[in-house]
Design an enzyme around this catalytic site. Structure first.
Site, PDB file in Angstrom:
ATOM      1  N   HIS A 151       0.975  -1.151  -0.008  1.00 37.10           N
ATOM      2  CA  HIS A 151       0.174   0.133   0.006  1.00 37.10           C
ATOM      3  C   HIS A 151       0.759   1.190   0.018  1.00 37.10           C
ATOM      4  CE1 HIS A 151      -3.333  -2.563   1.076  1.00 37.10           C
ATOM      5  NE2 HIS A 151      -3.960  -1.898   0.595  1.00 37.10           N
ATOM      6  N   GLY A 152       1.853   1.186   0.636  1.00 41.31           N
ATOM      7  CA  GLY A 152       2.792   2.269   0.480  1.00 41.31           C
ATOM      8  C   GLY A 152       4.310   2.158   1.099  1.00 41.31           C
TER       9      GLY A 152
END
Length: 422
Positions: free
Chosen positions: A275-276
């Site tokens: 996700h990041g």
């Protein structure tokens, strides 16, 4: 970048299929892995590793000076790299034949409705639909328009109405009471659900208008009775991708208990990191792993595999209600780390839940809960298709009411989709 990824996997797929021994097939697969994960790693994670490398040395008293990369994250890169990777892996496994049609393969990679935020499609599902004739049907068009309408409602009425109050709480948690911060976290739970599942509904509905059937990405996750069920219902295309291409190759649950626990942690931590490039996402994944492990050890992680909760009934039992409430609470606490800028901010936010004073949430903030209540009620009926009545006047009444609400809720401050940043 998307052209490079497309060209590499198009030619790699053919080379894997034509290779006459396993070692040559594996070498070509490594080309696909190196290019796709290399692109993803450079554009999404290079700064993260550089900054943490510098911080690690600074903790030992060594000062390092290194400039980070001024790289803009390309839109949709996490989605289409995984989509092309699954194509090469499926050919290597013998589950799919390589396509010789570059236009069809390019259309598979860059299919516009789901390009930037999923669902992450498999070539085994989408490629045959691209290469075969399609015809428009009323039923498919009707279902597509319903999904688009409901997705727009989730995004505009629910997600965008929650967003200002979520930002207000997370930007300055010290200024608000515990009750306000708790409500802010609950609103974020519905914001991210309305935002992401809304996008998925619109994408799947739009694809239906063109004669394509994409995989379902959400199945009413907030009605889950435990964390294992939640992950069978939330971002299904990603969770099944990690299951098929990471968890099972690692041995899944068919290994010793310590290794099986390791595999569970790997899949959740990698899912968070996907996700990041931030420790908050890794902690978020770790929390879900810790919640999942007790179910896994007791062998109850596949207990709630029925299609819907309270099947055949209008209301859940008291036991089911408690289970859903506990699961939603645990998920909401984890979402705090997902939303916060860093771990310190997330910890401060959770600590603020016990704060007294500061007053109750404002009336406008309380009013913003009407959208989540409406989508919660709608999803409860949709879970068994009870929202679609045989009475035409009632059906159209619902359509008009939903469309009217969207128009009244629409404003120029509507935010972009959250998952565009991933």
């Amino acid at each position: 970048l998307i052209a490079l990824s497309t060209l590499v996997d198009y030619f790699v797929g053919i080379r894997i299929e034509e290779a006459d021994d396993r070692q040559r097939k594996k070498r070509w697969l490594w080309v696909s892995l190196a290019v796709n994960l290399g692109i993803l790693g450079y554009f999404k994670y290079a700064n993260f590793f550089i900054e943490n490398w510098i911080s690690a040395w600074q903790s030992l008293g060594v000062t390092m000076h290194a400039s980070t990369l001024q790289v803009i994250l390309p839109v949709g890169i996490s989605f289409y790299t995984f989509q092309t990777l699954s194509y090469s892996i499926d050919i290597y496994r013998g589950n799919l034949k390589a396509t010789r049609d570059p236009v069809a393969f390019g259309a598979f990679v860059s299919f516009f409705p789901q390009l930037v935020a999923g669902p992450i499609e498999r070539a085994t599902n989408l490629l045959p639909q691209i290469t075969s004739p399609r015809s428009f049907t009323y039923e498919q068009g009707r279902d597509g328009m319903r999904l688009i309408l409901w997705g727009m409602f989730k995004k505009v009425v629910v997600a965008d109405s929650c967003a200002p109050y979520v930002d207000m709480c997370f930007d300055n948690p010290e200024a608000f009471s515990g009750s306000t911060l708790i409500l802010g976290a609950i609103l974020f739970s519905f914001q991210i659900y309305g935002d992401f599942s809304g996008y998925s509904d619109i994408a799947i509905g739009t694809a239906k208008l063109f004669g394509f059937e994409l995989m379902t990405n959400f199945k009413f996750p907030y009605f889950s009775r435990d964390i294992a069920e939640f992950w069978r219902r939330w971002h299904i295309s990603l969770s099944t991708w990690f299951r098929d291409y990471l968890y099972i190759p690692l041995g899944g649950s068919r290994v010793s208990k310590p290794k099986a626990i390791r595999n569970v942690f790997v899949i959740f931590l990698v899912s968070g990191f996907w996700h990041g490039a931030n420790w908050t996402f890794i902690v978020w994944g770790g929390i879900h792993a810790l919640l999942f492990i007790p179910l896994f050890l007791r062998g109850t992680n596949r207990k709630n595999t029925s299609d819907v909760v309270a099947e055949g009934r209008w209301l859940p039992s008291p036991r089911e209600l408690i289970q859903m409430g506990w699961t939603f609470t645990a998920v909401t606490i984890a979402w705090v780390f997902f939303r916060a800028d860093n771990i310190h901010d997330a910890s401060q936010y959770l600590a603020g839940w016990t704060a007294v004073g500061g007053g109750m949430p404002s009336s406008r903030m309380l009013l913003s809960t009407l959208g989540p209540v409406a989508v919660f009620a709608g999803d409860w009926l949709l879970r068994e298709d009870k929202l679609y009545s045989n009475r035409k006047w009632l059906r159209w009444g619902v359509y008009i009411a939903v469309a009217t609400t969207i128009l009244f809720a629409w404003n120029d401050a509507s935010s972009q989709f959250i998952y565009f940043q991933f």
